[in-house]
Write an enzyme that holds these catalytic residues in place. Sequence first.
Site, PDB file in Angstrom:
ATOM      1  CB  THR A 190      -1.094   0.014   1.283  1.00 21.93           C
ATOM      2  OG1 THR A 190      -1.429   1.429   1.770  1.00 21.93           O
ATOM      3  CG2 THR A 190      -0.091  -0.468   2.671  1.00 21.93           C
ATOM      4  CE1 TYR A 196      -3.274  -2.282   5.413  1.00 20.01           C
ATOM      5  CE2 TYR A 196      -3.403   0.301   4.877  1.00 20.01           C
ATOM      6  CZ  TYR A 196      -3.636  -1.302   4.450  1.00 20.01           C
ATOM      7  OH  TYR A 196      -3.704  -1.498   3.373  1.00 20.01           O
TER       8      TYR A 196
HETATM    9  N1  LIG Z   1      -9.004  -1.695  -0.677  1.00 20.98           N
HETATM   10  C1  LIG Z   1      -8.125  -0.684  -0.975  1.00 20.98           C
HETATM   11  O1  LIG Z   1      -8.455   0.371  -1.331  1.00 20.98           O
HETATM   12  C2  LIG Z   1      -6.492  -1.139  -0.706  1.00 20.98           C
HETATM   13  C3  LIG Z   1      -5.903  -0.081  -0.794  1.00 20.98           C
HETATM   14  C4  LIG Z   1      -4.369  -0.615  -0.708  1.00 20.98           C
HETATM   15  C5  LIG Z   1      -3.970  -1.985  -0.282  1.00 20.98           C
HETATM   16  N2  LIG Z   1      -5.076  -2.702  -0.130  1.00 20.98           N
HETATM   17  C6  LIG Z   1      -4.654  -4.001   0.437  1.00 20.98           C
HETATM   18  O2  LIG Z   1      -5.330  -5.030  -0.402  1.00 20.98           O
HETATM   19  C7  LIG Z   1      -5.703  -6.156   0.416  1.00 20.98           C
HETATM   20  C8  LIG Z   1      -7.175  -6.576  -0.016  1.00 20.98           C
HETATM   21  O3  LIG Z   1      -7.987  -5.620   0.359  1.00 20.98           O
HETATM   22  P1  LIG Z   1      -9.487  -5.516   0.387  1.00 20.98           P
HETATM   23  O4  LIG Z   1      -9.952  -4.085   0.406  1.00 20.98           O
HETATM   24  O5  LIG Z   1     -10.033  -6.402  -0.463  1.00 20.98           O
HETATM   25  O6  LIG Z   1     -10.002  -6.206   1.846  1.00 20.98           O
HETATM   26  P2  LIG Z   1     -11.122  -7.164   2.448  1.00 20.98           P
HETATM   27  O7  LIG Z   1     -11.090  -6.957   3.845  1.00 20.98           O
HETATM   28  O8  LIG Z   1     -12.269  -6.928   1.496  1.00 20.98           O
HETATM   29  O9  LIG Z   1     -10.492  -8.536   1.974  1.00 20.98           O
HETATM   30  C9  LIG Z   1      -9.608  -9.049   2.962  1.00 20.98           C
HETATM   31  C10 LIG Z   1      -9.873 -10.610   2.876  1.00 20.98           C
HETATM   32  O10 LIG Z   1      -8.702 -11.320   3.787  1.00 20.98           O
HETATM   33  C11 LIG Z   1      -9.196 -12.242   4.575  1.00 20.98           C
HETATM   34  N3  LIG Z   1      -8.488 -12.305   5.747  1.00 20.98           N
HETATM   35  C12 LIG Z   1      -7.987 -11.255   6.554  1.00 20.98           C
HETATM   36  N4  LIG Z   1      -7.396 -11.810   7.306  1.00 20.98           N
HETATM   37  C13 LIG Z   1      -7.118 -13.205   7.457  1.00 20.98           C
HETATM   38  C14 LIG Z   1      -6.307 -14.030   7.960  1.00 20.98           C
HETATM   39  N5  LIG Z   1      -5.597 -13.963   8.892  1.00 20.98           N
HETATM   40  N6  LIG Z   1      -6.375 -15.350   7.124  1.00 20.98           N
HETATM   41  C15 LIG Z   1      -7.065 -15.753   6.336  1.00 20.98           C
HETATM   42  N7  LIG Z   1      -7.944 -14.659   5.705  1.00 20.98           N
HETATM   43  C16 LIG Z   1      -7.887 -13.263   6.161  1.00 20.98           C
HETATM   44  C17 LIG Z   1     -10.755 -11.547   4.800  1.00 20.98           C
HETATM   45  O11 LIG Z   1     -11.591 -12.418   5.427  1.00 20.98           O
HETATM   46  C18 LIG Z   1     -10.994 -10.829   3.475  1.00 20.98           C
HETATM   47  O12 LIG Z   1     -11.663 -12.065   2.865  1.00 20.98           O
HETATM   48  C19 LIG Z   1      -5.361  -5.959   1.593  1.00 20.98           C
HETATM   49  O13 LIG Z   1      -4.127  -6.525   1.964  1.00 20.98           O
HETATM   50  C20 LIG Z   1      -5.301  -4.363   1.710  1.00 20.98           C
HETATM   51  O14 LIG Z   1      -4.393  -4.028   2.989  1.00 20.98           O
HETATM   52  C21 LIG Z   1      -6.411  -2.480  -0.241  1.00 20.98           C
END
Ligand SMILES: NC(=O)c1ccc[n+]([C@@H]2O[C@H](COP(=O)([O-])OP(=O)(O)OC[C@H]3O[C@@H](n4cnc5c(N)ncnc54)[C@H](O)[C@@H]3O)[C@@H](O)[C@H]2O)c1
Length: 329
Positions: free
Chosen positions: A119, A143
Site C-alpha cells: 500500500t 497499518y
Molecule cells: N481496498 C483498498 O483500497 C486497498 C488499498 C491498498 C491496499 N489494499 C490491500 O489489499 C488487500 C485486500 O484489501 P480488500 O479491500 O480486498 O480487503 P477485504 O477486507 O475486503 O479482504 C481481505 C480478505 O482477507 C481475509 N483475511 C483477513 N485476515 C485473514 C487471515 N488472517 N487469514 C485468512 N484470511 C484473512 C478476509 O476474510 C477478507 O476476505 C489488503 O491486503 C489491503 O491491505 C487495499
Amino acid sequence: MTAVPVLVTGGAGYIGAHACKALARAGYLPVTYDSLVTGWREAVKFGPLEEGDLADRARLDAVLARWQPVAVMHFAALSLVGEAMADPGKYWRANVLSSLTLLEAMAAAGCRRLVFSSTCATYGDQDGVELDEDTPQRPINAYGASKRAIEDMIRDFGAAHGLEAVIFRYFNVAGADPEGEIGEQHRPETHLVPLLLEAVAGARPALTIHGTDYPTPDGTCIRDYVHVTDLVDAHVAGLERLLSGQGGRVYCLGTGTGFSVREVVAAAGAVTNRPVPMEEGPRRKGDAVRLVCGSTRATAELGWVPERSSMEQMIADAWRWQQRPGYRV
Ligand SMILES: NC(=O)c1ccc[n+]([C@@H]2O[C@H](COP(=O)([O-])OP(=O)(O)OC[C@H]3O[C@@H](n4cnc5c(N)ncnc54)[C@H](O)[C@@H]3O)[C@@H](O)[C@H]2O)c1
C-alpha cells in the site's frame, strides 16, 4: 487442459475476489484461502474455497500440499487505519505474523512465487511529492508499518530461500466488476466511495468528511483512485512476469491524478444525479494529507494501462453494484 492453481489469500474479500475472476479469465484456477473474518463466502465464485486462517500453519501446509500452486497472491490482511492506530498489536499479529507464517509455509512447500498487496500507506506523509517505487517509505500508522515490515520480510526470504515477489503498492481502490458478479463491501465499511453511495441511497444518514482543514485547495485529503478491475489486471501481469522468469519487482499502481474528498463527493452527485448528504467531522488520526502515485514502471514493464479508472466510471460501477437487491449495509 487443467487450469494451473494459484493460491489467493483473501480471495473472499473485495480485491481478492476480483483477482480470482481475472485469474480464472486468464486460464488459472484461483484457490481462495480465507478465514472469512471480513470476507464473504458468496464472493468465492471462480474457484474453490479453502477456509482457514493464515496463522494456522498446519492448515496452510495441507492446502499448499493439496493444490501445489505455481504462486500465491497475498491479499489477506486487516486494513483499517483507525483500528490500527488504536490497537497496533492486532495489526502486527494479524498482518506481519500471519504473513511470516505464510512465507515459511511457502518456503517449506517449495512455492517460490508471490504477488503481494502492499500500500501507499507505507510512504506516510510526503509533503505533496508524487510517489514512486524509489520514494523512501516512512509510514505514519501501524497499518502502513505492518505492510512495510512484510515487504522487508519478503526481501529477506528472497535472499535466503529464493522467493521471487512482485509487490504492488496502491492506495484507494474503487469500483466493481462491470458484469455485476462481485463488488465492494467491507465490514465495517470505511472506504469513501461505498460510504457516500450508501448515504446517497439513504442507507446511512450522511457521509462524514474527516477533516476539512488540511493544507489542500479545498481542505480535504487527496488520494489516487484505481478501478479494481484495472488493479487486478496488473496482478495477473505481475504473476505472468514471475512465471516467465523475469524475477521480482516493486510497482506503484496509481493514475497520477489526485482527487480530494470533496471532488469525489461532487462526482458522485453528478453520476447519481442525487444530492450526497454529508457532514463535516474532525480529522482522523493516521491520515496523510495527499497520496498520489504514478505508474510509469508498471506501464513500461507490465504494459499496464488503467482503462476504467476515471472517477465517473468507478462511481458508476460501484453505484450499479450497490443498487442490486441484497446489498447489505
Ligand atoms: N481496498 C483498498 O483500497 C486497498 C488499498 C491498498 C491496499 N489494499 C490491500 O489489499 C488487500 C485486500 O484489501 P480488500 O479491500 O480486498 O480487503 P477485504 O477486507 O475486503 O479482504 C481481505 C480478505 O482477507 C481475509 N483475511 C483477513 N485476515 C485473514 C487471515 N488472517 N487469514 C485468512 N484470511 C484473512 C478476509 O476474510 C477478507 O476476505 C489488503 O491486503 C489491503 O491491505 C487495499
